[in-house]
Design a protein around this motif. Structure first.
Motif, PDB file in Angstrom:
ATOM      1  N   ILE A 120      43.864  37.250  31.470  1.00  0.00           N
ATOM      2  CA  ILE A 120      42.957  37.476  30.344  1.00  0.00           C
ATOM      3  C   ILE A 120      43.178  36.355  29.337  1.00  0.00           C
ATOM      4  O   ILE A 120      44.316  36.089  28.942  1.00  0.00           O
ATOM      5  N   LEU A 121      42.123  35.717  28.916  1.00  0.00           N
ATOM      6  CA  LEU A 121      42.196  34.784  27.799  1.00  0.00           C
ATOM      7  C   LEU A 121      41.548  35.455  26.592  1.00  0.00           C
ATOM      8  O   LEU A 121      40.400  35.926  26.672  1.00  0.00           O
ATOM      9  N   ILE A 122      42.282  35.509  25.491  1.00  0.00           N
ATOM     10  CA  ILE A 122      41.845  36.219  24.292  1.00  0.00           C
ATOM     11  C   ILE A 122      41.646  35.214  23.166  1.00  0.00           C
ATOM     12  O   ILE A 122      42.530  34.408  22.883  1.00  0.00           O
ATOM     13  N   LYS A 135      36.586  25.816  25.802  1.00  0.00           N
ATOM     14  CA  LYS A 135      37.046  24.788  26.740  1.00  0.00           C
ATOM     15  C   LYS A 135      38.169  25.321  27.642  1.00  0.00           C
ATOM     16  O   LYS A 135      38.273  24.929  28.811  1.00  0.00           O
ATOM     17  N   PHE A 136      38.990  26.235  27.104  1.00  0.00           N
ATOM     18  CA  PHE A 136      40.064  26.810  27.903  1.00  0.00           C
ATOM     19  C   PHE A 136      39.514  27.812  28.918  1.00  0.00           C
ATOM     20  O   PHE A 136      39.976  27.888  30.048  1.00  0.00           O
ATOM     21  N   VAL A 137      38.494  28.561  28.502  1.00  0.00           N
ATOM     22  CA  VAL A 137      37.855  29.512  29.427  1.00  0.00           C
ATOM     23  C   VAL A 137      37.196  28.754  30.572  1.00  0.00           C
ATOM     24  O   VAL A 137      37.335  29.128  31.745  1.00  0.00           O
ATOM     25  N   GLU A 138      36.486  27.685  30.256  1.00  0.00           N
ATOM     26  CA  GLU A 138      35.799  26.909  31.296  1.00  0.00           C
ATOM     27  C   GLU A 138      36.798  26.282  32.276  1.00  0.00           C
ATOM     28  O   GLU A 138      36.545  26.235  33.482  1.00  0.00           O
ATOM     29  N   TYR A 139      37.909  25.833  31.773  1.00  0.00           N
ATOM     30  CA  TYR A 139      38.893  25.172  32.638  1.00  0.00           C
ATOM     31  C   TYR A 139      39.644  26.176  33.517  1.00  0.00           C
ATOM     32  O   TYR A 139      39.763  25.980  34.738  1.00  0.00           O
ATOM     33  N   PHE A 140      40.138  27.256  32.916  1.00  0.00           N
ATOM     34  CA  PHE A 140      40.976  28.190  33.672  1.00  0.00           C
ATOM     35  C   PHE A 140      40.172  29.239  34.435  1.00  0.00           C
ATOM     36  O   PHE A 140      40.663  29.801  35.413  1.00  0.00           O
ATOM     37  N   ASN A 141      38.944  29.526  34.009  1.00  0.00           N
ATOM     38  CA  ASN A 141      38.093  30.507  34.677  1.00  0.00           C
ATOM     39  C   ASN A 141      38.869  31.801  34.969  1.00  0.00           C
ATOM     40  O   ASN A 141      39.041  32.205  36.114  1.00  0.00           O
ATOM     41  N   PRO A 142      39.345  32.491  33.925  1.00  0.00           N
ATOM     42  CA  PRO A 142      40.170  33.687  34.116  1.00  0.00           C
ATOM     43  C   PRO A 142      39.351  34.876  34.612  1.00  0.00           C
ATOM     44  O   PRO A 142      38.114  34.828  34.630  1.00  0.00           O
ATOM     45  N   GLY A 143      40.043  35.940  34.977  1.00  0.00           N
ATOM     46  CA  GLY A 143      39.334  37.155  35.390  1.00  0.00           C
ATOM     47  C   GLY A 143      38.634  37.828  34.236  1.00  0.00           C
ATOM     48  O   GLY A 143      37.591  38.452  34.416  1.00  0.00           O
ATOM     49  N   TYR A 144      39.219  37.677  33.035  1.00  0.00           N
ATOM     50  CA  TYR A 144      38.680  38.372  31.856  1.00  0.00           C
ATOM     51  C   TYR A 144      38.726  37.464  30.634  1.00  0.00           C
ATOM     52  O   TYR A 144      39.630  36.641  30.479  1.00  0.00           O
ATOM     53  N   VAL A 145      37.750  37.673  29.752  1.00  0.00           N
ATOM     54  CA  VAL A 145      37.702  36.963  28.470  1.00  0.00           C
ATOM     55  C   VAL A 145      37.462  38.001  27.376  1.00  0.00           C
ATOM     56  O   VAL A 145      36.599  38.876  27.509  1.00  0.00           O
ATOM     57  N   VAL A 146      38.232  37.898  26.300  1.00  0.00           N
ATOM     58  CA  VAL A 146      38.065  38.784  25.151  1.00  0.00           C
ATOM     59  C   VAL A 146      37.867  37.930  23.902  1.00  0.00           C
ATOM     60  O   VAL A 146      38.641  37.003  23.651  1.00  0.00           O
ATOM     61  N   VAL A 147      36.846  38.248  23.140  1.00  0.00           N
ATOM     62  CA  VAL A 147      36.623  37.614  21.834  1.00  0.00           C
ATOM     63  C   VAL A 147      36.434  38.731  20.826  1.00  0.00           C
ATOM     64  O   VAL A 147      35.648  39.658  21.050  1.00  0.00           O
ATOM     65  N   VAL A 203      28.951  40.487  31.034  1.00  0.00           N
ATOM     66  CA  VAL A 203      29.304  40.322  29.615  1.00  0.00           C
ATOM     67  C   VAL A 203      28.816  41.496  28.768  1.00  0.00           C
ATOM     68  O   VAL A 203      27.628  41.821  28.750  1.00  0.00           O
ATOM     69  N   HIS A 204      29.751  42.117  28.080  1.00  0.00           N
ATOM     70  CA  HIS A 204      29.433  43.107  27.042  1.00  0.00           C
ATOM     71  C   HIS A 204      29.736  42.473  25.697  1.00  0.00           C
ATOM     72  O   HIS A 204      30.802  41.882  25.512  1.00  0.00           O
ATOM     73  N   PHE A 205      28.805  42.587  24.758  1.00  0.00           N
ATOM     74  CA  PHE A 205      29.101  42.128  23.399  1.00  0.00           C
ATOM     75  C   PHE A 205      28.323  42.982  22.409  1.00  0.00           C
ATOM     76  O   PHE A 205      27.158  43.314  22.619  1.00  0.00           O
ATOM     77  N   ASP A 206      29.021  43.371  21.338  1.00  0.00           N
ATOM     78  CA  ASP A 206      28.394  44.226  20.336  1.00  0.00           C
ATOM     79  C   ASP A 206      29.319  44.325  19.127  1.00  0.00           C
ATOM     80  O   ASP A 206      30.490  43.929  19.196  1.00  0.00           O
ATOM     81  N   LEU A 234      33.558  41.342  25.704  1.00  0.00           N
ATOM     82  CA  LEU A 234      34.410  41.571  26.869  1.00  0.00           C
ATOM     83  C   LEU A 234      33.668  41.043  28.094  1.00  0.00           C
ATOM     84  O   LEU A 234      32.612  41.564  28.462  1.00  0.00           O
ATOM     85  N   ALA A 235      34.199  39.996  28.689  1.00  0.00           N
ATOM     86  CA  ALA A 235      33.568  39.401  29.872  1.00  0.00           C
ATOM     87  C   ALA A 235      34.501  39.550  31.062  1.00  0.00           C
ATOM     88  O   ALA A 235      35.716  39.380  30.945  1.00  0.00           O
ATOM     89  N   ASN A 236      33.924  39.874  32.209  1.00  0.00           N
ATOM     90  CA  ASN A 236      34.729  40.144  33.388  1.00  0.00           C
ATOM     91  C   ASN A 236      34.011  39.641  34.632  1.00  0.00           C
ATOM     92  O   ASN A 236      32.810  39.831  34.791  1.00  0.00           O
ATOM     93  N   ARG A 237      34.728  38.944  35.518  1.00  0.00           N
ATOM     94  CA  ARG A 237      34.113  38.489  36.770  1.00  0.00           C
ATOM     95  C   ARG A 237      34.739  39.185  37.986  1.00  0.00           C
ATOM     96  O   ARG A 237      34.573  38.733  39.119  1.00  0.00           O
ATOM     97  N   ILE A 238      35.460  40.291  37.728  1.00  0.00           N
ATOM     98  CA  ILE A 238      36.083  41.051  38.820  1.00  0.00           C
ATOM     99  C   ILE A 238      35.107  42.062  39.396  1.00  0.00           C
ATOM    100  O   ILE A 238      35.089  42.333  40.591  1.00  0.00           O
ATOM    101  N   THR A 239      34.297  42.660  38.526  1.00  0.00           N
ATOM    102  CA  THR A 239      33.262  43.596  38.964  1.00  0.00           C
ATOM    103  C   THR A 239      31.947  43.223  38.290  1.00  0.00           C
ATOM    104  O   THR A 239      31.901  42.328  37.448  1.00  0.00           O
TER     105      THR A 239
END
Length: 370
Positions: free
Chosen positions: A94-96, A126-138, A167-170, A189-194
């Motif tokens: 997860i990148l937060i 830039k870190f999200v694009e490079y590492f392409n994690p399973g999850y992103v939280v902002v 992607v969920h955002f609200d 909350l972004a997720n590429r696992i499901t």
């Protein structure tokens, strides 16, 4: 479920989930987001922040995590990759990114001073694009969503969707997630696992109110203005001038405001004399039977909002402010001044809300990796 049982709940939760999920917390501050993640069972491997003053507090509360004092404008993906031994395309990562939000806040702040912070989301990207994690939280102020093109949010969401993230955002009311406070926060909350659009997990039962978490019944003895607590509990409160004590003496208990002395030539501040309409929260008392007002970095000062104790003639203490932010009583603040402590508390992501985010990720991960 009362907030005062938080320490016990942490012990029960910490090892109850799959520890393979790990997180890197950008703009970590004193560790509010990291602590909530940790409570849910996520392994926080590092916190990154430009402010050295956050280091000791972060390290004292986040088990086994590194603190990296870095400016994301200067930090390279290669350096982070080496420093933390991160892998690209790691489904369990997860990148937060909870960047400082003053520029997009509706609170009256110096926009020129905070101008640099408006581009922090773009730097995090830039870190999200490079590492392409399973999850992103902002997580940020609602103003980020209102200004989603200027803040870089719009382009970030487009990129996430094009790269197989759901992607969920609200904007969310954090009182629905176990935080006894009136506060709205933007959350992505972004997720590429499901393929699921996952959202923070709401708390069960009634909302927690001020009376549920502070006051004598909850372990907060009565103290006067200026009280210094030299223990780790930090039931420390700022001093008050005699005129401010007199103002509070005239302010009704349990939610009263400065209106009660607006016509008093001696007590009413010059800018508020005979004014019973504007800025009624200033010098006001918190209500026992309501949510706390938003805890800002200035919650120790009664002139900066409705931060007076519901009954006692003082502002709320540092620990009371932390509890209203959903930090547990055991949270350690390694700071030297009231202002520094309040800044860490007020800037933090409330740990209970962070835990709700982490629980959504863990549930999704378990469903997606069966």
């Amino acid at each position: 479920m009362k907030l005062t049982t938080l320490d016990k709940e942490q012990d029960n939760n910490y090892n109850s989930h799959d520890q393979q999920i790990k997180a890197v917390d950008f703009f970590c501050g004193g560790g509010g987001m990291s602590y909530g993640m940790q409570m849910a069972g996520v392994k926080v491997i590092a916190g990154i922040d430009f402010e050295q003053s956050c280091k000791e507090t972060f390290e004292a509360n986040i088990t086994g995590a590194k603190f990296l004092q870095e400016d994301v404008f200067d930090l390279t993906v290669e350096k982070l990759e080496t420093e933390l031994n991160l892998q690209r395309d790691d489904n369990n990562l997860i990148l937060i990114g909870c960047s400082p939000c003053q520029y997009w806040s509706i609170i009256n702040t110096d926009k020129e001073k905070s101008k640099k912070s408006k581009n922090l989301l773009k730097e995090f990207r830039k870190f999200v694009e490079y590492f392409n994690p399973g999850y992103v939280v902002v997580e940020n102020v609602p103003g980020v969503l209102r200004n989603k093109r200027k803040s870089g949010l719009s382009g970030f969401i487009t990129w996430l969707k094009k790269n197989s993230f759901s992607v969920h955002f609200d904007n969310h009311d954090i009182s629905e997630y176990g935080v006894p406070q009136s506060r709205r926060r933007f959350t992505l909350l972004a997720n590429r696992i499901t393929k699921e659009k996952i959202a923070p997990v709401k708390a069960l039962g009634k909302k927690l109110l001020v009376k549920d978490v502070i006051g004598e019944a909850n372990g907060f003895p009565k103290i006067p203005a200026g009280h210094k607590d030299k223990t780790g509990f930090m039931h420390t409160v700022a001093g008050l001038k005699e005129i401010n004590i007199q103002r509070l003496e005239q302010t009704a208990k349990n939610g009263g405001s400065r209106i009660s002395y607006a016509d008093n030539e001696l007590l009413a501040p010059k800018c508020h004399k005979n004014d019973k309409v504007n800025f009624k929260d200033t010098y006001g008392r918190i209500s026992w039977d309501k949510l706390s007002p938003t805890i800002t970095t200035k919650f120790f000062s009664i002139s900066n909002g409705r931060f007076a104790h519901p009954e006692e003639n003082r502002a709320i203490s540092l620990r009371e402010g932390a509890i209203l932010q959903s930090f547990p009583k055991s949270y350690v603040f390694k700071t030297t001044t009231i202002g520094n402590t309040a800044r860490i508390i007020g800037n933090a992501v409330p740990p209970r809300y962070a835990q709700a985010i982490a629980e959504a990720i863990i549930q999704n991960h378990q469903n997606g990796t069966v």
